[in-house]
Design a protein around this motif. Structure first.
Motif, PDB file in Angstrom:
ATOM      1  N   PRO A   1       1.992   3.133 -24.394  1.00  0.00           N
ATOM      2  CA  PRO A   1       0.776   2.728 -25.089  1.00  0.00           C
ATOM      3  C   PRO A   1       0.966   1.433 -25.874  1.00  0.00           C
ATOM      4  O   PRO A   1       0.046   0.619 -25.954  1.00  0.00           O
ATOM      5  CB  PRO A   1       0.485   3.897 -26.031  1.00  0.00           C
TER       6      PRO A   1
ATOM      7  N   ASN B   1      -9.445  -0.277 -12.417  1.00  0.00           N
ATOM      8  CA  ASN B   1      -8.132   0.202 -11.982  1.00  0.00           C
ATOM      9  C   ASN B   1      -8.257   1.274 -10.922  1.00  0.00           C
ATOM     10  O   ASN B   1      -7.491   1.300  -9.956  1.00  0.00           O
ATOM     11  CB  ASN B   1      -7.350   0.735 -13.187  1.00  0.00           C
TER      12      ASN B   1
ATOM     13  N   MET C   1      -4.037   6.652 -24.393  1.00  0.00           N
ATOM     14  CA  MET C   1      -3.204   7.065 -25.519  1.00  0.00           C
ATOM     15  C   MET C   1      -3.205   5.981 -26.589  1.00  0.00           C
ATOM     16  O   MET C   1      -3.323   6.270 -27.782  1.00  0.00           O
ATOM     17  CB  MET C   1      -1.783   7.352 -25.068  1.00  0.00           C
ATOM     18  N   ALA C   2      -3.127   4.730 -26.155  1.00  0.00           N
ATOM     19  CA  ALA C   2      -3.185   3.624 -27.111  1.00  0.00           C
ATOM     20  C   ALA C   2      -4.462   3.746 -27.937  1.00  0.00           C
ATOM     21  O   ALA C   2      -4.449   3.634 -29.160  1.00  0.00           O
ATOM     22  CB  ALA C   2      -3.159   2.298 -26.372  1.00  0.00           C
TER      23      ALA C   2
ATOM     24  N   GLU D   1      -4.310  -3.425 -14.603  1.00  0.00           N
ATOM     25  CA  GLU D   1      -2.944  -3.095 -14.181  1.00  0.00           C
ATOM     26  C   GLU D   1      -2.431  -4.149 -13.214  1.00  0.00           C
ATOM     27  O   GLU D   1      -1.294  -4.592 -13.286  1.00  0.00           O
ATOM     28  CB  GLU D   1      -2.944  -1.700 -13.542  1.00  0.00           C
TER      29      GLU D   1
ATOM     30  N   PHE E   1      -4.599   0.812  -3.158  1.00  0.00           N
ATOM     31  CA  PHE E   1      -3.138   0.759  -3.121  1.00  0.00           C
ATOM     32  C   PHE E   1      -2.462   2.117  -3.264  1.00  0.00           C
ATOM     33  O   PHE E   1      -1.300   2.282  -2.894  1.00  0.00           O
ATOM     34  CB  PHE E   1      -2.620  -0.185  -4.210  1.00  0.00           C
ATOM     35  N   GLY E   2      -3.179   3.078  -3.853  1.00  0.00           N
ATOM     36  CA  GLY E   2      -2.644   4.437  -3.925  1.00  0.00           C
ATOM     37  C   GLY E   2      -1.368   4.578  -4.731  1.00  0.00           C
ATOM     38  O   GLY E   2      -0.630   5.535  -4.572  1.00  0.00           O
ATOM     39  N   ASP E   3      -1.074   3.612  -5.599  1.00  0.00           N
ATOM     40  CA  ASP E   3       0.138   3.716  -6.404  1.00  0.00           C
ATOM     41  C   ASP E   3      -0.133   4.528  -7.662  1.00  0.00           C
ATOM     42  O   ASP E   3      -0.965   4.151  -8.485  1.00  0.00           O
ATOM     43  CB  ASP E   3       0.611   2.301  -6.776  1.00  0.00           C
ATOM     44  N   PRO E   4       0.579   5.662  -7.837  1.00  0.00           N
ATOM     45  CA  PRO E   4       0.347   6.509  -9.019  1.00  0.00           C
ATOM     46  C   PRO E   4       0.502   5.736 -10.325  1.00  0.00           C
ATOM     47  O   PRO E   4      -0.134   6.055 -11.325  1.00  0.00           O
ATOM     48  CB  PRO E   4       1.437   7.576  -8.919  1.00  0.00           C
ATOM     49  N   GLU E   5       1.341   4.702 -10.303  1.00  0.00           N
ATOM     50  CA  GLU E   5       1.547   3.913 -11.518  1.00  0.00           C
ATOM     51  C   GLU E   5       0.217   3.402 -12.075  1.00  0.00           C
ATOM     52  O   GLU E   5       0.051   3.264 -13.286  1.00  0.00           O
ATOM     53  CB  GLU E   5       2.472   2.723 -11.230  1.00  0.00           C
ATOM     54  N   ILE E   6      -0.730   3.144 -11.189  1.00  0.00           N
ATOM     55  CA  ILE E   6      -2.014   2.607 -11.658  1.00  0.00           C
ATOM     56  C   ILE E   6      -2.687   3.632 -12.561  1.00  0.00           C
ATOM     57  O   ILE E   6      -3.141   3.307 -13.659  1.00  0.00           O
ATOM     58  CB  ILE E   6      -2.923   2.265 -10.465  1.00  0.00           C
TER      59      ILE E   6
ATOM     60  N   LYS F   1       0.845  -1.200   0.000  1.00  0.00           N
ATOM     61  CA  LYS F   1       0.000   0.000   0.000  1.00  0.00           C
ATOM     62  C   LYS F   1       0.881   1.251   0.000  1.00  0.00           C
ATOM     63  O   LYS F   1       1.874   1.324   0.708  1.00  0.00           O
ATOM     64  CB  LYS F   1      -0.902   0.006   1.239  1.00  0.00           C
ATOM     65  N   VAL F   2       0.495   2.223  -0.809  1.00  0.00           N
ATOM     66  CA  VAL F   2       1.273   3.459  -0.902  1.00  0.00           C
ATOM     67  C   VAL F   2       0.475   4.585  -0.263  1.00  0.00           C
ATOM     68  O   VAL F   2      -0.682   4.787  -0.615  1.00  0.00           O
ATOM     69  CB  VAL F   2       1.562   3.827  -2.371  1.00  0.00           C
TER      70      VAL F   2
ATOM     71  N   ASN G   1       6.179   2.256 -19.118  1.00  0.00           N
ATOM     72  CA  ASN G   1       4.740   2.043 -19.197  1.00  0.00           C
ATOM     73  C   ASN G   1       4.277   2.813 -20.430  1.00  0.00           C
ATOM     74  O   ASN G   1       4.197   4.026 -20.395  1.00  0.00           O
ATOM     75  CB  ASN G   1       4.109   2.598 -17.913  1.00  0.00           C
TER      76      ASN G   1
ATOM     77  N   ASN H   1      -8.791  -0.120  -7.642  1.00  0.00           N
ATOM     78  CA  ASN H   1      -7.521  -0.617  -7.152  1.00  0.00           C
ATOM     79  C   ASN H   1      -6.658   0.511  -6.613  1.00  0.00           C
ATOM     80  O   ASN H   1      -5.969   0.372  -5.603  1.00  0.00           O
ATOM     81  CB  ASN H   1      -6.791  -1.328  -8.301  1.00  0.00           C
TER      82      ASN H   1
ATOM     83  N   GLN I   1      -1.998   5.473 -20.293  1.00  0.00           N
ATOM     84  CA  GLN I   1      -1.381   4.814 -21.442  1.00  0.00           C
ATOM     85  C   GLN I   1      -2.434   4.098 -22.285  1.00  0.00           C
ATOM     86  O   GLN I   1      -2.373   4.098 -23.507  1.00  0.00           O
ATOM     87  CB  GLN I   1      -0.314   3.821 -20.979  1.00  0.00           C
ATOM     88  N   TYR I   2      -3.426   3.510 -21.637  1.00  0.00           N
ATOM     89  CA  TYR I   2      -4.487   2.849 -22.404  1.00  0.00           C
ATOM     90  C   TYR I   2      -5.249   3.882 -23.216  1.00  0.00           C
ATOM     91  O   TYR I   2      -5.593   3.650 -24.373  1.00  0.00           O
ATOM     92  CB  TYR I   2      -5.418   2.062 -21.475  1.00  0.00           C
TER      93      TYR I   2
ATOM     94  N   ALA J   1      -1.195   6.068 -14.110  1.00  0.00           N
ATOM     95  CA  ALA J   1      -0.357   6.201 -15.304  1.00  0.00           C
ATOM     96  C   ALA J   1      -0.791   5.157 -16.334  1.00  0.00           C
ATOM     97  O   ALA J   1      -0.968   5.455 -17.512  1.00  0.00           O
ATOM     98  CB  ALA J   1       1.103   5.999 -14.935  1.00  0.00           C
ATOM     99  N   LYS J   2      -1.013   3.941 -15.870  1.00  0.00           N
ATOM    100  CA  LYS J   2      -1.432   2.867 -16.773  1.00  0.00           C
ATOM    101  C   LYS J   2      -2.719   3.249 -17.498  1.00  0.00           C
ATOM    102  O   LYS J   2      -2.818   3.132 -18.719  1.00  0.00           O
ATOM    103  CB  LYS J   2      -1.628   1.579 -15.958  1.00  0.00           C
TER     104      LYS J   2
ATOM    105  N   LEU K   1     -12.185  -1.039 -17.629  1.00  0.00           N
ATOM    106  CA  LEU K   1     -10.826  -1.166 -17.081  1.00  0.00           C
ATOM    107  C   LEU K   1     -10.517   0.016 -16.172  1.00  0.00           C
ATOM    108  O   LEU K   1     -10.070  -0.153 -15.036  1.00  0.00           O
ATOM    109  CB  LEU K   1      -9.811  -1.226 -18.222  1.00  0.00           C
TER     110      LEU K   1
ATOM    111  N   ALA L   1       0.014  -1.392 -23.867  1.00  0.00           N
ATOM    112  CA  ALA L   1      -1.450  -1.555 -23.784  1.00  0.00           C
ATOM    113  C   ALA L   1      -1.954  -2.277 -25.034  1.00  0.00           C
ATOM    114  O   ALA L   1      -2.746  -3.225 -24.943  1.00  0.00           O
ATOM    115  CB  ALA L   1      -2.103  -0.194 -23.661  1.00  0.00           C
TER     116      ALA L   1
END
Lengths: 712, 768, 483
Positions: free
Chosen positions: B656, C259, C280-281, B762, C266-271, B539-540, B654, C262, C277-278, C273-274, C255, B659
């Protein structure tokens, strides 16, 4: 007196606050960014500072001679000292703000700043200890404060009245002139900056090495111990020139080894400027364009970007907000106030979003709408950008009927209208766009209108682009698509051409398709016998295409056993003899193992049938790739054996040999048999030997490549 | 003036107290006494050594700052002056030059595009005032076990590691996270050790087992799976730059895969790391070496070989030896020596001489620079190890070789006569200067006299308990494998320019402990994975992001995207498609059309991509065929190494394109399809099916909200396919795995879509 | 990421600071307001990257038409009548001056000179000599700058190509396009900033290698995206049949929902970010086909580039595609056309190769020009080295071969701030050595960066303890050819 107490409390608190604030500012000094209203406060520093000085002295007096005011003196003293310190704080604060303004260089005011700060801090302590009745310490502090006040005053003075206090710090900042090439002066804007950077540090007031000063023109002309730095009588012997040209190792070389040296360009600039009679006042534009000096200067300006704008840059936040996935708003060059706006994604484009740019309408100098669907009506939106210089409307689909809307964009120098169905009135109104430097109107139709326009706008470079002057280009061949080129009973073939509008002619009798013999392709063709399909494409405005060939084989009968007399070459042995009956056609890439290759020995095979077969014909599918030494066989021979006759040679062919390299091609040698009781067939294909004269490998042995044998 | 300076200095001090603690520097509050290694050297090395460092040819004004004697000595060009006078800032010319405003005086000179920040200047100043004490480079000092630091919370630590991490956390005012959920733990362990997700059965078994030993037991079981070797091998394939083709223009096929089989085998039987290295470096030179030991030396032969007609053999032979020594120094010693190839190293005390002495160890093989062009290409190049059937039946049983043919592998061998090695000016093969003999850089750890001056000696030197690097570097690699970032971030560079360890004492402790326990890799991993640090939840919190965004101080377990290989593995395993076979030749799974064809020279066996069929389509990512000039796209998109040269850490981007792969790669779609049909065949209700799929892909039970969303999506897709059977058919016809049902039911198609969505979460491809 | 980190760092400072200095809190707050980046230490890289471009760029985009295999300068742009007069005579040692030879001719006992089988004529205001094999290029000669004095260090294809693209003959350095992507980013955030297009002629091919467009040690986002001739131009871009845009949209929304759930736990910024990216894809999936669709091109364009431009995977099609990508904001479009490596049978192979590339290359220039894009687009045409002035193998007037020659060869550049209608550099009458204005590969690279507004000495990346540059430690901008 509660009244007093309250005020004291306020003063004391503000004192703490001031201390904190000041501490932060000192620590973060180099990062301070002032809102303009605070700059004003800063500039009040010279005014404010007088209060604390006086008050501190008075306070000191009272402090040393408490009885001066009798009973009240303690209160008075508190009043005086507190407010004195309060003002000191304010002054220091202002000072720090002021120091944050551009143009002040730390070293110059450091002493002043530190003394000032100490006055404030020690003063505070002084007050503190005094309140805490620690008189001895307080006394000491008070004295220090007084001394410091004087010191501060002194430093401050020398700061404000010291020599070129404003410009000295700026000098070091100047790199290249902020003026455009047009208004630049040879010395002031090209040569001087170089001297300032590389020479002044040792040749200026206060540090006159070699008795030479270079910070003013007159000193340069006067020169130093070696004579005039620039000798108007004898330019070649100007000391500057001589010294910068000395070898780096030479003790006379300037700038001395170890100091930043002149770059090649800089050296060349100085040299050419001096030899070109060292004009101090001459404008760059009035030099002859041939002169070396100008060429170099231009170059320096080029990498500098000569353009300067009158308007202020837009707020960074606003710009950031205007950017999105389909619209980019960026500065035209590093820290230029001008903005370039580009739109992307024609399906997402909404002309009304143009209005969002109003916020930066003065800054927008380039607009790029290419490929965005637009209507003439949208032009007046664009007219709202007074400083627009570059406008790209390529392939926006507009007819340009009211291009006139843009006429008043006086700075518009580049206009791109290519690929639009421009109307006559569009061309009509373009005549008034004399401000344009470049106009792009390629439409591939209005050749005459464009020509006319050229005469009306002689100053403008008008790009008409590619005009289809009726030269006919040859079409490319159609594509032939099928699943397998060898089939047991039926094969379906489709013909394609990338240009939808063409007609595809084809033949099945191995003749070149032309207007006489052809069939026009309408839908998939179905084949049931060995066929060579040849096809060409035709269309109006084009020359007929080259032909495309494909060979199709039907293979009904398979021998029950077969044997090669000689093994194929090691490198091209495929799956052995089996390769010849696997119905797998090899393609032109003969390395893939679908081919059998023969060079030193001929290809010779015997095929046996358990039960006698009625056979019409037999065909050998081979490859010709002269570039790779693969030739048609020099000889093709076929023998058959029937129930009641022994081996007899029934066919001998001597295929025609090529006279130069050709593209790789698949070939077919067919022999008619038409016998009902065949029990065995023997065939021999002999590789060409030697290779013909014209061939790079002339004299060597050729190859025979075979991939299938088809019996029907 | 002086008192003011002091005052200024107090303020400067204050600034450090408030400096961001970026990867390298420890804030002053941590260490009142500045350390040359941790505070000063990084600055000097980065900003000064280029001109005042080890490289004699580039040295300016005869001043050298990397060596104490030189730095404190009188300045050559300004007699009487000193660059550094301990305890005397004003007397130290160095200080005056870095604070100077006159561009002619200022150091580093403006032209160099380098500049010192306020903080850096302040540090140097304080260091001089503290007596300008130099220290030897930390990584070149033999590691020692330090005493465990004191920590407030005695409860939390599970083993030694935790004392070190907790101490650091406390300094930053951080507290460790709670322990992770059981299912999270098991997923983490399983992914770390095998690269595969745990099966739902494993999870429920683990969750049921409440005994105190439950975790250790699970750990042991998983560690003993054969898939462990495969997971570990991935890293080693990057280090040994393994590939299935020769590289360079024609890029023909080669057979080094038996070496890969050996690596898997070695990890599985837990061959001690010192032997693991010895065999790979010099297995062929061991007394009566076995074929297995010789096979291991293929490590040195995995690099590229040219088959371009008309090359100059010696030019390439030298290139190959360079690659060998660079791989050794980067992958095993954690030192980048390339620079010293052309000139004395600018930052590390490694002279050009040192480099070619190291080079000499590898320069004595019968290897040829050129063995003919692609038309004469063979699957291995001299020296060659022939592996007969009987070898495989007996000693080399770990080689997964189906047919009866002999195998050939490029391995190492020594010439009978010693080939003289020369220093090559500017690294050019034809610019020989002075001859040198094999030796190791004295500044790292000088070569003991009792060792033979050959590869075997080099191997012994490498795994000598006193070698300061080998153990540190490997321990750090393992740490990186598990926590995503090494204790030393620059895994491949422990030199002067490399990053400093975030937990120096911990690194040393682990290194020593590792050696003391017989270089036992499994022991090391177990040590790490039984630490409380490892077992934290991921957890962050805002506090984390503010105080330690990069999670350098490990107050939480990192969330890491899986590696390319393991993403493929996860998709295959969770869908039941995975073919668990271990080892063997590389395979060619689905790949977008035309990649090889577009790039090939038109020569060699690999000019067209002939995709495999059947089982070979469903092997683990480790086995995907790597053609160097056109590596498989999916791994590259997910930051896999292109195997062009030794790599010790991969990026974790990470993008596109990633993805797009997860959405449209036929493999992922096929996996979704197959899993969907399995579930529907079992006749499970949609909800149950969704839950089951979710368990096998994300290794946990979906919560109600997630369930709603997924089921909602299922219903949407179902109604879509009910109206549009055609789309259902199209979607379903992906991949070569046979479709059993004669008519594709909208139900299954919809389920396939839902599962595809799960794979695109993710969390699905993230180690939590 | 860099940025974000330092911002976190910043917050951290403030926090610590507050806890440490216990003076009037309010004042501190005010203070730190005035000091947005209090104590923020900039990493060297940051400082650099902020400043990009270093100065006003002349070119915004590059299209590099790489002629893979090394076309002969002697049959294209470097006219040497002497070689025709002295055909068969020995190359004087004084000229060869110890130049090392490839293994292919080092065995040769003699080095007979051989002249061009093709005729040359002068064209345009520059009166440049161009061989009859390039009629279309001749028409645009006043828009291009021919450099006859290129030279390189490698004499084999792989190292030479790698040198041109990455600045080093060996190793895994980032290629030019990756450097530019890293330095300038993408103009159009819905397209990759570095695209690679491959084609091959009938001539002797040498292969291309993905390491030529590798991101090396830079982030993988800077890697060249290889476009394929198939109907799926970018790998994995096309949604499968049965999945239209709306369906995909719905999936992405689900999604995102999942996400975000989630993220709450979990509070992770990466989530997050993901999720981005989707998105942008998803945008790429519309943007790319929109851009690469050649059906929308008018007939006159097809005529300009030649009808082959409608067949995906041909050089002509790639030139057209290059223009479309470039005009839509792709920073660097890299083409490779294989087949120029004529060790034998040169005239024959050359005819085919020239036919492949001449019309389309010239068309690209005209097309950019008529859209007003040529000024801001730099177009480059050339190979990895030149070919020898002596014959490899059997010599005949109409049938000869040429070996690799690194010492002097010709390329041309156009637009983007390069002087037009110029011929730069000169070789000796044997066409063997440069006698005027040599341009080394590193100079060439430095010049390209300069035109893009980048100082090649300041575009650096620190990797494993060393600052790397495209131009290594060399390179001088070729000022003479700049506008």
């Amino acid at each position: 007196m509660p009244q007093n107490q309250k005020i004291f409390a306020i003063l004391e608190n503000s004192l703490i606050a001031l201390n904190g604030l000041i501490l932060i500012l000192v620590i973060g000094q180099d990062h301070i960014q002032l809102p303009s209203f605070l700059e004003v406060v800063g500039r009040m520093h010279p005014l404010l500072l007088h209060f604390p000085i006086v008050m501190l002295f008075l306070a000191a007096l009272l402090f040393w001679f408490p009885d001066a005011l009798g009973a009240n003196s303690k209160v008075a003293m508190k009043w005086l000292l507190l407010s004195a310190l309060f003002f000191t704080g304010i002054t220091v604060l202002a000072g720090l703000f002021l120091s944050a303004e551009v143009g002040y260089v730390k070293e110059d005011f450091e002493n002043h700043q530190w003394t000032g700060l100490l006055v404030f801090w020690l003063g505070t302590l002084w007050y503190w200890f005094w309140v805490k009745e620690k008189l001895s310490i307080a006394k000491g502090l008070s004295l220090m404060v007084l001394v410091l006040v004087l010191a501060t005053g002194h430093f401050g003075a020398s700061l404000t009245h010291g020599e070129d206090f404003l410009f000295a710090p700026l000098k070091s900042v100047i790199d290249m002139p902020q003026v455009s090439f047009e208004e630049a002066l040879a010395f002031e804007h090209v040569i001087k900056p170089i001297l300032d950077q590389k020479c002044i540090s040792c040749h200026k007031a206060g540090k006159i090495k070699g008795e030479l000063r270079m910070d003013e023109v007159q000193y340069i002309l006067k020169g130093g111990e070696m004579g005039p730095a620039i000798d108007m009588e004898d330019l070649e012997n100007s000391q500057i020139l001589i010294h910068i040209l000395y070898d780096l190792e030479d003790e006379y070389h300037m700038p001395p080894k170890g100091k930043p040296q002149l770059s090649e360009t800089e050296l060349a600039l100085i040299q050419n400027w001096i030899l070109d009679s060292a004009y101090f006042e001459k404008k760059l534009t009035s030099y002859s364009p041939e002169s070396e000096f100008i060429a170099l200067a231009k170059e320096k300006f080029a990498s500098q970007e000569s353009k300067t704008y009158s308007f202020k840059a837009a707020n960074a936040k606003t710009i950031a907000e205007l950017n999105n996935d389909y619209r980019k708003v960026v500065a035209t060059y590093p820290n230029s106030p001008g903005l370039r706006v580009t739109f992307f994604g024609k399906n997402q484009f909404d002309p009304n979003t143009i209005d969002e740019l109003k916020k930066v309408k003065d800054q927008v100098v380039e607009l790029n709408f290419q490929n965005m669907p637009m209507k003439d009506g949208h032009l007046q939106k664009i007219a709202n950008f007074p400083n627009l210089e570059v406008l790209n409307l390529n392939f926006t689909g507009m007819e340009g009927n009211n291009l006139g809307e843009l006429k008043n964009l006086k700075n518009l120098t580049h206009l791109s209208l290519s690929g639009n169905p421009l109307s006559e009135s569009a061309f009509e109104s373009l005549k008034d766009f004399s401000q344009l430097k470049n106009l792009y109107v390629w439409t591939n139709k209005n050749a005459d209108a464009i020509a006319a326009l050229k005469s009306q706008l002689p100053e403008t470079n008008i790009e008409g682009g590619f005009q289809d002057n009726g030269t006919l280009y040859q079409l490319n061949a159609p594509q032939i698509e099928f699943e397998k080129s060898i089939f047991t009973d039926k094969a379906e073939v489709t013909l394609k051409h990338p240009i939808g509008t063409v007609k595809i002619f084809y033949t099945l009798d191995n003749t070149i398709p032309d207007s006489s013999n052809n069939q026009v392709y309408s839908g998939p063709i179905s084949l049931d016998k060995n066929t060579t399909l040849r096809a060409r494409a035709f269309a109006d405005g084009w020359l007929g295409s080259t032909e495309k060939q494909a060979v199709f084989f039907r293979s009904k009968i398979q021998p029950d056993s077969y044997k090669l007399t000689f093994p194929p070459s090691e490198s091209y042995k495929g799956k052995g003899a089996l390769t010849l009956f696997d119905l797998e056609k090899g393609d032109e890439d003969f390395g893939k193992g679908k081919w059998l290759g023969f060079q030193d020995t001929p290809f010779e095979i015997q095929m046996n049938f358990k039960s006698p077969q009625s056979i019409q014909n037999i065909a050998f599918s081979t490859l010709a790739a002269e570039g790779s030494h693969i030739f048609p066989p020099s000889k093709v021979e076929v023998w058959i054996k029937t129930q009641n006759t022994d081996w007899k040679l029934i066919d001998t062919q001597k295929p025609e040999q090529p006279t130069s390299n050709r593209d790789r091609m698949l070939q077919m040698y067919e022999t008619n048999i038409n016998q009902s009781d065949v029990t065995a067939i023997k065939a021999k294909l002999t590789p060409i030997n030697p290779l013909p004269k014209w061939h790079p490998g002339a004299g060597g042995k050729g190859w025979v490549f075979i991939d299938e044998i088809l019996i029907n | 003036m002086k008192c003011f300076r002091h005052f200024a200095f107090i303020l400067v001090l204050l600034q450090f107290a408030c400096k961001p603690s970026s990867d390298n520097d420890i804030t002053i509050s941590d260490a009142e006494q500045l350390s040359y290694n941790f505070h000063i050297r990084p600055i000097l090395s980065d900003k000064c050594f280029a001109c005042h460092g080890p490289d004699a040819n580039k040295r300016e004004a005869g001043l050298r700052l990397d060596v104490e004697e030189a730095a404190l000595g009188a300045l050559k060009e300004s007699p009487g002056k000193f660059a550094i006078i301990p305890n005397d800032v004003n007397g130290s010319e160095l200080y005056h030059r870095i604070v100077n405003t006159d561009p002619n005086e200022l150091m580093p000179p403006p032209e160099s595009n380098l500049s010192l920040s306020e903080e850096e200047i302040g540090l140097i100043k304080k260091w001089i005032e503290q007596g300008a004490k130099y220290e030897p480079h930390w990584a070149f000092v033999t590691p020692k076990k330090a005493a465990l630091p004191k920590v407030k919370d005695k409860e939390w630590p599970k083993n030694e590691i935790d004392y070190f991490t907790l101490a650091k956390m406390n300094k930053l005012g951080l507290n460790p996270n709670d322990e992770a959920e059981k299912h999270e733990l098991l997923k983490r362990v399983s992914l770390d050790l095998t690269g595969l997700p745990p099966t739902p059965e494993m999870i429920s078994a683990f969750e049921k087992d409440n005994s105190p030993e439950a975790y250790k037991k699970a750990l042991d079981n998983i560690m003993n799976l054969q898939t462990y070797g495969e997971k570990m091998a991935v890293l080693w394939m990057d280090i040994s730059r393994y590939s299935d083709s020769y590289g360079y223009q024609d890029d023909n096929i080669r057979t080094q895969w038996p070496y890969r089989d050996w690596v898997i085998h070695a990890f599985n039987k837990n061959l001690p790391y010192d032997q693991f290295i010895t065999w790979q470096l010099a297995g062929d030179m061991l007394p009566n070496a076995t074929k297995e030991q010789i096979l291991a030396t293929a490590f040195n032969r995995n690099h590229k070989y040219t088959e371009e007609g008309g090359v100059i053999p010696e030019e390439y032979r030298v290139e190959y030896v360079l690659d060998k020594s660079n791989t050794f120094s980067k992958g095993i010693l954690g030192i980048t020596m390339e620079c010293a190839q052309c000139h004395d190293h600018k930052y590390d005390p490694i002279s050009q001489k040192n480099f070619y002495e190291m080079f000499a160890f590898f320069n004595n093989t019968p290897e040829k620079g050129y063995e003919g062009d692609v038309s004469q290409s063979k699957p291995a190049k001299t020296p060659i190890l022939w592996i007969e059937r009987e070898d495989i039946n007996e000693l080399l049983s770990f080689i997964n070789h189906q047919d009866t043919s002999k195998l050939m592998v490029s391995v190492m061998d020594e010439l009978d006569t010693l080939r003289t090695t020369y220093i090559l000016n500017r690294g050019l093969y034809d610019a020989r200067t002075t001859p040198v003999s094999p030796n190791t850089p004295e500044n790292i750890f000088s070569f003991p006299d009792n060792l033979p001056k050959n590869r075997l000696g080099l191997a012994k030197w490498t795994v000598d308990k006193n070698n300061p690097l080998t153990a540190r570097v490997f321990v750090n690699l393992m740490w990186q494998e598990i926590f995503g970032v090494g204790i030393v971030k620059s895994t491949g560079d422990f030199g002067m320019q490399g990053d400093l360890p975030s937990h120096p004492e911990l690194l040393d402790w682990l290194a020593v402990d590792f050696m003391e326990n017989g270089w036992d890799v499994k022991y090391l991993l177990k040590k790490i994975m039984t630490s409380a640090t490892y077992m934290q939840s991921c957890k962050v919190t805002k506090k984390h992001l503010n105080t330690d965004p990069d999670n350098i101080y490990l107050a939480r377990s990192p969330r890491l995207r899986l590696t390319a290989e393991n993403i493929r593995d996860l998709v295959l395993a969770s869908s039941g498609l995975l073919v668990p076979e271990i080892g063997g030749p590389s395979v060619k799974p689905y790949q977008p059309d035309g990649l090889w064809e577009a790039a090939t020279s038109g020569r060699g066996e690999l000019k067209t991509y002939v995709q495999d069929k059947g089982d070979k389509l469903y092997r683990r990512g480790l086995y995907t065929f790597i053609k160097l000039t056109s590596p498989p796209p999916m791994p590259i998109i997910f930051d896999g190494s292109n195997r062009d040269q030794c790599e010790v850490n991969r990026g974790r981007t990470n993008t596109p394109l990633q993805a797009l792969v997860m959405m449209n790669d036929p493999l992922v779609m096929e996996a979704s399809r197959v899993l969907a049909s399995q579930l529907t065949e079992k006749g499970a209700e949609p909800e149950d099916a969704i839950e089951e799929a979710f368990k096998s892909i994300l290794c946990r039970v979906p919560n109600s909200k997630e369930m709603d969303i997924l089921f909602g999506y299922f219903k949407e897709e179902l109604s879509r396919f009910n109206e549009d059977q055609a789309s259902a058919d199209d979607l379903f016809k992906v991949g070569e795995y046979p479709i059993r049902e004669e008519k594709i039911s909208p139900n299954t198609a919809a389920m396939m879509q839902v599962i595809l969505a799960m794979y695109n979460l993710e969390e699905a491809i993230t180690k939590i | 990421m860099e940025k974000e980190q330092s911002e976190y760092g910043l917050n951290e400072n403030r926090r610590k600071f507050l806890s440490k200095v216990s003076l009037g809190i309010g004042s501190v707050a005010l203070g730190s307001l005035l000091i947005p980046d209090l104590f923020k230490g900039k990493s060297g890289e940051d400082a650099l990257m902020d400043a990009l471009p270093h100065f006003a760029p002349k070119a915004k985009r590059v299209i590099y038409l790489f002629q893979n295999g090394a076309p002969s300068q002697l049959e294209s742009f470097d006219y040497k009548p002497l070689l025709n007069q002295q055909i068969g005579q020995e190359l004087p040692d004084s000229i060869r001056a110890g130049q090392r030879l490839t293994g292919m001719t080092s065995g040769q006992s003699s080095f007979p000179l051989v002249g061009s089988f093709f005729k040359f004529n002068q064209y345009g205001e520059s009166r440049a000599w161009i061989s009859e094999m390039f009629p279309h290029t001749a028409k645009v000669v006043d828009d291009i700058c021919i450099i006859k004095s290129m030279h390189t260090e490698a004499i084999n294809h792989d190292p030479a190509l790698t040198f041109f693209q990455t600045g080093a003959q060996v190793g895994n350095r980032p290629s030019m396009g990756a450097w530019l992507s890293y330095g300038l980013g993408s103009e159009n955030s819905n397209l990759p900033s570095f695209c690679v297009l491959l084609s091959r002629g009938k001539g002797n091919g040498q292969g291309v290698y993905s390491k030529l467009w590798t991101n090396g040690f830079l982030d993988s986002v800077h890697q060249g995206v290889q476009f394929s001739a198939s109907e799926d131009p970018v790998l994995y871009l096309k949604d499968p049949k049965g999945m239209n845009r709306e369906d995909r949209r719905r999936m992405l929304d689900k999604l995102a929902e999942m996400n975000n759930l989630n993220f709450e736990t979990f509070g992770d910024p990466e989530i997050q970010a993901k999720v981005q990216q989707y998105e942008m894809a998803f945008r790429m999936q519309t943007a790319v086909p929109e851009v690469t669709d050649i059906k929308s091109e008018p007939d006159s364009i097809i005529k300009m580039y030649g009808p082959d431009c409608l067949i995906p995977g041909t050089y002509a099609a790639n030139c057209l595609l290059a223009r479309k990508l470039s005009e839509n904001g792709v920073r660097f479009v890299q083409l490779y056309h294989q087949g120029w490596d004529a060790h034998d049978n040169l005239p024959n192979q050359f005819i085919g190769q020239a036919k492949d590339v001449d019309q389309a290359s010239a068309a690209l220039i005209t097309d950019l020009k008529q859209r007003g894009l040529l000024d801001e687009t730099l177009v480059i045409w050339g190979g990895e080295f030149g070919r020898t002035n002596y014959c490899q193998g059997k010599i005949q007037v109409d049938n000869y071969g040429r070996d690799h020659h690194p010492r002097a060869f010709s390329i041309w550049m156009a637009g983007g701030g390069v002087k037009s209608g110029m011929v730069y550099g000169e070789t000796d009458e044997f066409g063997y050595n440069i006698v005027e204005n040599p341009v080394h590969v590193h100079d060439f690279q430095a010049t390209i960066l300069h035109l893009m507004g980048i100082d090649h000495e300041r575009l650096t990346y620190k990797h494993l303890g060393r600052r790397y540059r495209l131009t290594d430690v060399h390179g001088k901008v070729v000022k003479d050819i700049l506008v």
